[in-house]
Design an enzyme around this catalytic site. Structure first.
Site, PDB file in Angstrom:
ATOM      1  N   ASP A  52       8.340  43.258 -25.876  1.00  0.00           N
ATOM      2  CA  ASP A  52       9.528  43.990 -25.342  1.00  0.00           C
ATOM      3  C   ASP A  52       9.368  45.476 -24.993  1.00  0.00           C
ATOM      4  O   ASP A  52       9.833  46.034 -24.622  1.00  0.00           O
ATOM      5  CB  ASP A  52      10.950  44.086 -26.360  1.00  0.00           C
ATOM      6  CG  ASP A  52      10.884  42.378 -26.409  1.00  0.00           C
ATOM      7  OD1 ASP A  52      10.443  41.886 -25.013  1.00  0.00           O
ATOM      8  OD2 ASP A  52      11.554  41.385 -27.238  1.00  0.00           O
ATOM      9  N   LYS A  63      18.592  45.963 -27.002  1.00  0.00           N
ATOM     10  CA  LYS A  63      18.515  45.470 -24.963  1.00  0.00           C
ATOM     11  C   LYS A  63      19.580  44.274 -25.441  1.00  0.00           C
ATOM     12  O   LYS A  63      19.566  43.842 -26.642  1.00  0.00           O
ATOM     13  CB  LYS A  63      17.005  45.287 -24.710  1.00  0.00           C
ATOM     14  CG  LYS A  63      16.017  44.522 -25.676  1.00  0.00           C
ATOM     15  CD  LYS A  63      15.958  43.092 -25.351  1.00  0.00           C
ATOM     16  CE  LYS A  63      15.033  41.765 -26.249  1.00  0.00           C
ATOM     17  NZ  LYS A  63      15.510  40.215 -26.054  1.00  0.00           N
TER      18      LYS A  63
HETATM   19  O1  C5P Z   1       4.612  40.401 -28.400  1.00  0.00           O
HETATM   20  P1  C5P Z   1       5.400  40.084 -30.175  1.00  0.00           P
HETATM   21  O2  C5P Z   1       5.022  40.506 -31.282  1.00  0.00           O
HETATM   22  O3  C5P Z   1       6.801  40.228 -29.876  1.00  0.00           O
HETATM   23  O4  C5P Z   1       5.468  38.329 -29.641  1.00  0.00           O
HETATM   24  C1  C5P Z   1       6.312  37.794 -30.674  1.00  0.00           C
HETATM   25  C2  C5P Z   1       5.871  36.363 -30.692  1.00  0.00           C
HETATM   26  O5  C5P Z   1       6.988  35.930 -29.277  1.00  0.00           O
HETATM   27  C3  C5P Z   1       4.608  35.935 -29.662  1.00  0.00           C
HETATM   28  O6  C5P Z   1       3.163  35.193 -31.521  1.00  0.00           O
HETATM   29  C4  C5P Z   1       4.497  35.034 -29.163  1.00  0.00           C
HETATM   30  O7  C5P Z   1       4.588  33.734 -29.842  1.00  0.00           O
HETATM   31  C5  C5P Z   1       5.806  34.873 -28.558  1.00  0.00           C
HETATM   32  N1  C5P Z   1       6.276  34.732 -27.208  1.00  0.00           N
HETATM   33  C6  C5P Z   1       5.354  34.169 -26.592  1.00  0.00           C
HETATM   34  N2  C5P Z   1       5.570  34.892 -24.958  1.00  0.00           N
HETATM   35  C7  C5P Z   1       6.332  35.910 -24.611  1.00  0.00           C
HETATM   36  C8  C5P Z   1       6.813  37.156 -25.801  1.00  0.00           C
HETATM   37  C9  C5P Z   1       6.442  36.464 -27.311  1.00  0.00           C
HETATM   38  O8  C5P Z   1       5.004  33.547 -26.505  1.00  0.00           O
HETATM   39  N3  C5P Z   1       6.299  36.724 -23.541  1.00  0.00           N
END
Ligand code: C5P
Length: 332
Positions: A152, A17
């Site tokens: 995502d 993406k």
């Molecule tokens: O959900 P994911 O593991 O992809 O997110 C990785 C990190 O990115 C989270 O631990 C957080 O620190 C940050 N994040 C965030 N807000 C989001 C997506 C991700 O703070 N909407």
């Protein structure tokens, strides 16, 4: 069992993406951030192949292509485990035997291109099919499983252009782009961990979001893509979009050399350069894939002669691709 379990391998293309906009609206009580971001799927993809393992034991994963990091951190195995748990076991439930998974990695890892989340969404879909359990989870439960694996991942279950809000769980499909603009992706070999970028962002914003200008650009683009926008009109907006990422300054602090690389790309290509997600992938829009391929050759030559700096621990990935269109989805 709701339908017959598959013995033949199931193949899924897991697209990358691009964030055309990324506004940080604010920090949430759970530590995540509310976003307002226009996501488009790309033609660039990983290939996931899932088949029943035929033996007892854990699910297995074999990765080829680009380095995908430690297997135990791979979201594919976590996604399959989460899908298995969501289905549950017991009378009348589909059985969920161990799966053997092969992943051909073409999307640069930890690059802001969503590759891990896309693999996870594809793994949920493919494993349900392999178990003959496609009906066992309705769309809302599939969505919840995806959200539990990565912010995502819900976007990739449908994989259409979308406005993505909340932590990543609120998806509004958009009509998208008519035509097939080319995109050049330049991913330097610099490790950028998303939590680090958000932490630096928080340090300079005291728990609030961006100043609202990126949010306005994002809302405007979402409205335009809701009606459908031509490739020419999208490219006419490239200058505004290239600065419509609230994480740009934070990513530049986490990834040394990113500012110099962006500046050099702007100079050599003469076009606006944007950042996808939390980086470090930089992007440029072109009217066609052919022009993006030409730009890739130019960038390779400029890195070789030193007019674009080489940053990071190895060579940058320079990948020309296109925005994935509905016609293309139908033919793959
Ligand atoms: O959900 P994911 O593991 O992809 O997110 C990785 C990190 O990115 C989270 O631990 C957080 O620190 C940050 N994040 C965030 N807000 C989001 C997506 C991700 O703070 N909407």
């Amino acid at each position: 069992m709701t339908d017959a379990a598959h013995q033949t391998p199931i193949v899924r293309l897991a697209p990358a993406k691009l964030n055309l906009t990324l506004a940080v609206v604010g920090r949430r009580a759970d530590g995540f951030h509310d976003l307002h971001s226009v996501f488009v799927p790309l033609a660039l993809h990983d290939v996931l192949t899932v088949a029943p393992a035929g033996t007892a034991g854990p699910d297995s994963l074999h990765v080829t292509g680009m380095d995908a990091g430690p297997l135990e951190e791979n979201l594919v195995l976590r996604a399959i485990a989460a899908a298995r748990t969501a289905i549950g076991q017991g009378p009348g439930r589909p059985t969920t035997p161990p799966l053997a998974v092969r992943l051909e990695k073409r999307i640069p890892v930890a690059a802001g291109l969503g590759g891990g989340s896309s693999d996870a969404a594809a793994a949920i879909d493919a494993s349900l099919e392999a178990w003959g359990a496609s009906e066992a989870l309705d769309p809302a439960r599939r969505h919840a499983v995806a959200a539990s694996v990565g912010s995502d991942a819900p976007f990739f279950l449908a994989g259409n252009p979308a406005l993505v809000e909340g932590r990543g769980e609120r998806i509004t499909p958009l009509t998208g782009i008519h035509g097939q603009p080319g995109i050049l992706l330049v991913t330097p070999a610099v490790a950028v961990r998303t939590p680090d970028v958000f932490a630096v962002f928080d340090g300079s914003h005291a728990g609030t979001g961006g100043d609202g200008s990126v949010r306005m650009t994002s809302a405007h683009l979402a409205q335009e893509l809701g009606n459908g926008l031509s490739a020419t009109d999208l490219i006419a907006r490239a200058g505004v979009l290239a600065s419509a990422n609230d994480l740009m300054a934070a990513a530049a602090l986490v990834a040394p050399g990113l500012v110099q690389l962006r500046r050099a790309l702007t100079r050599v290509l003469g076009r606006p350069i944007g950042l996808s997600g939390s980086g470090p992938t930089l992007w440029t829009l072109y009217p066609s894939l052919g022009e993006a391929e030409g730009a890739a050759v130019t960038v390779e030559a400029a890195i070789a002669d030193g007019s674009i700096p080489s940053i990071g621990d190895g060579p940058a990935s320079i990948i020309p691709t296109t925005i994935r269109t509905r016609q293309e989805e139908a033919s793959t």
